[in-house]
Design a protein around this motif. Sequence first.
Motif, mmCIF file in Angstrom:
data_model
loop_
_atom_site.group_PDB
_atom_site.id
_atom_site.type_symbol
_atom_site.label_atom_id
_atom_site.label_comp_id
_atom_site.label_asym_id
_atom_site.label_seq_id
_atom_site.Cartn_x
_atom_site.Cartn_y
_atom_site.Cartn_z
ATOM 1 N N ALA A 54 1.020 1.093 8.636
ATOM 2 C CA ALA A 54 1.933 1.226 7.500
ATOM 3 C C ALA A 54 3.381 1.034 7.968
ATOM 4 O O ALA A 54 3.719 1.388 9.101
ATOM 5 C CB ALA A 54 1.754 2.598 6.851
ATOM 6 N N ALA A 55 4.191 0.438 7.122
ATOM 7 C CA ALA A 55 3.876 -0.017 5.776
ATOM 8 C C ALA A 55 3.162 -1.361 5.808
ATOM 9 O O ALA A 55 3.564 -2.279 6.518
ATOM 10 C CB ALA A 55 5.147 -0.120 4.938
ATOM 11 N N CYS A 73 0.842 -1.190 0.000
ATOM 12 C CA CYS A 73 0.000 0.000 0.000
ATOM 13 C C CYS A 73 0.880 1.245 0.000
ATOM 14 O O CYS A 73 1.694 1.441 0.905
ATOM 15 C CB CYS A 73 -0.932 0.005 1.209
ATOM 16 N N ALA A 74 0.707 2.070 -1.034
ATOM 17 C CA ALA A 74 1.472 3.312 -1.166
ATOM 18 C C ALA A 74 0.539 4.446 -1.587
ATOM 19 O O ALA A 74 0.899 5.309 -2.375
ATOM 20 C CB ALA A 74 2.600 3.135 -2.185
ATOM 21 N N HIS A 75 -0.665 4.437 -1.021
ATOM 22 C CA HIS A 75 -1.738 5.322 -1.467
ATOM 23 C C HIS A 75 -1.698 6.631 -0.674
ATOM 24 O O HIS A 75 -2.482 6.843 0.256
ATOM 25 C CB HIS A 75 -3.082 4.604 -1.275
ATOM 26 N N ASP A 104 9.269 -2.058 7.487
ATOM 27 C CA ASP A 104 10.146 -1.094 6.849
ATOM 28 C C ASP A 104 10.877 -1.823 5.722
ATOM 29 O O ASP A 104 10.598 -3.002 5.445
ATOM 30 C CB ASP A 104 11.116 -0.457 7.843
ATOM 31 N N ALA A 105 11.818 -1.147 5.071
ATOM 32 C CA ALA A 105 12.464 -1.753 3.899
ATOM 33 C C ALA A 105 13.150 -3.064 4.259
ATOM 34 O O ALA A 105 13.009 -4.074 3.552
ATOM 35 C CB ALA A 105 13.464 -0.760 3.297
ATOM 36 N N VAL A 131 4.611 7.700 2.983
ATOM 37 C CA VAL A 131 5.871 7.905 3.698
ATOM 38 C C VAL A 131 6.537 6.573 4.031
ATOM 39 O O VAL A 131 7.755 6.407 3.871
ATOM 40 C CB VAL A 131 5.623 8.725 4.976
ATOM 41 N N ARG A 132 5.740 5.608 4.478
ATOM 42 C CA ARG A 132 6.295 4.313 4.872
ATOM 43 C C ARG A 132 6.185 3.267 3.768
ATOM 44 O O ARG A 132 6.991 2.347 3.709
ATOM 45 C CB ARG A 132 5.597 3.818 6.135
ATOM 46 N N GLY A 133 5.168 3.391 2.920
ATOM 47 C CA GLY A 133 4.942 2.370 1.905
ATOM 48 C C GLY A 133 5.909 2.418 0.737
ATOM 49 O O GLY A 133 6.345 1.371 0.246
ATOM 50 N N ARG A 134 6.258 3.603 0.294
ATOM 51 C CA ARG A 134 7.089 3.690 -0.914
ATOM 52 C C ARG A 134 8.505 3.155 -0.705
ATOM 53 O O ARG A 134 9.035 2.478 -1.601
ATOM 54 C CB ARG A 134 7.086 5.124 -1.439
#
Length: 298
Positions: A171-172, A131-133, A187-188, A142-145
Amino acid sequence: MTGTERFLCADAARIRGDSIVGTAPHGVVWVLIEYRGGWPANGFDGLELEPVTKALVFSAAQAVRARVLLVRRHGRRRPEGPRCWAVLRHEGSGAYRQQWGTWSGDEDLAEIVEALGAPGELGLPPVVLVCAHGQHDTCCAVRGRPVGRALSERWPNLVWECTHVGGDRFAANVVVAPDGVYYGDLDARSSVATVQEHLAGRIHAEHLRGYTDLFPPQQAAVAAVIGHFGPAGRHDYVVAGTSRDGDHWRIRITGPPPRPMAFEVDVEAYRTPPYQLTCHGPAMSSAVVHKVTSIRIG
């Protein structure tokens, strides 16, 4: 908080220690529509598509309680040519079915209606949705991308960014479909480890929000068993019985050897005090929490 500070719901949830367990929305069918332009705050509902086609897709999806998500590859890459659509289904037998197609004009999306009634194909790899909406909630962007970037670098053909999946404060958020597994608070780094384990058939309790074919107390019970006995495959544990007495649930779960064959899990539901639960929602709301109070082998 001062007037110059921006409220971020995921930061606030972490400070409060909000539980992610048992928070996966119920559902077993997903419709994915690749859309490379900007996403409206309300996703598919806000797209300016040919009205008749849009209404057909909406009503067909609603009839089977399918969630319709807009998707795109990370970085808003705009390759030439048709865009993708997909219908993903998690059947009660545990089978995963998918049907994919392409669209150039809006009318092509009418094929989704037929796909919702077709059996679909077995044996395809799962889809990893991030989710990056950002138009829906700031934390999703902020957290999804960053999570979308990290996962796309590792599995470029499996990963799509998507519109709102629920639980902005967690999120994320990542959804593996049609497996129907929700993960949150990623997170990543943790997202790559979590998805890698998932794809290897090892679901961990950490970051697990729940399975979408189960209801919240059942999700909490399964997560507790996984947390106690270690990672498991998606269908290793089966909910064999559920009973309720007010806000108390008793969930019977069966599992394969060498684990004990059955568990009785007690779950208590309660409401939190009212909080601001999303970045853009000024209204205060309480959330339902499902807490496991005991696990018994038997």
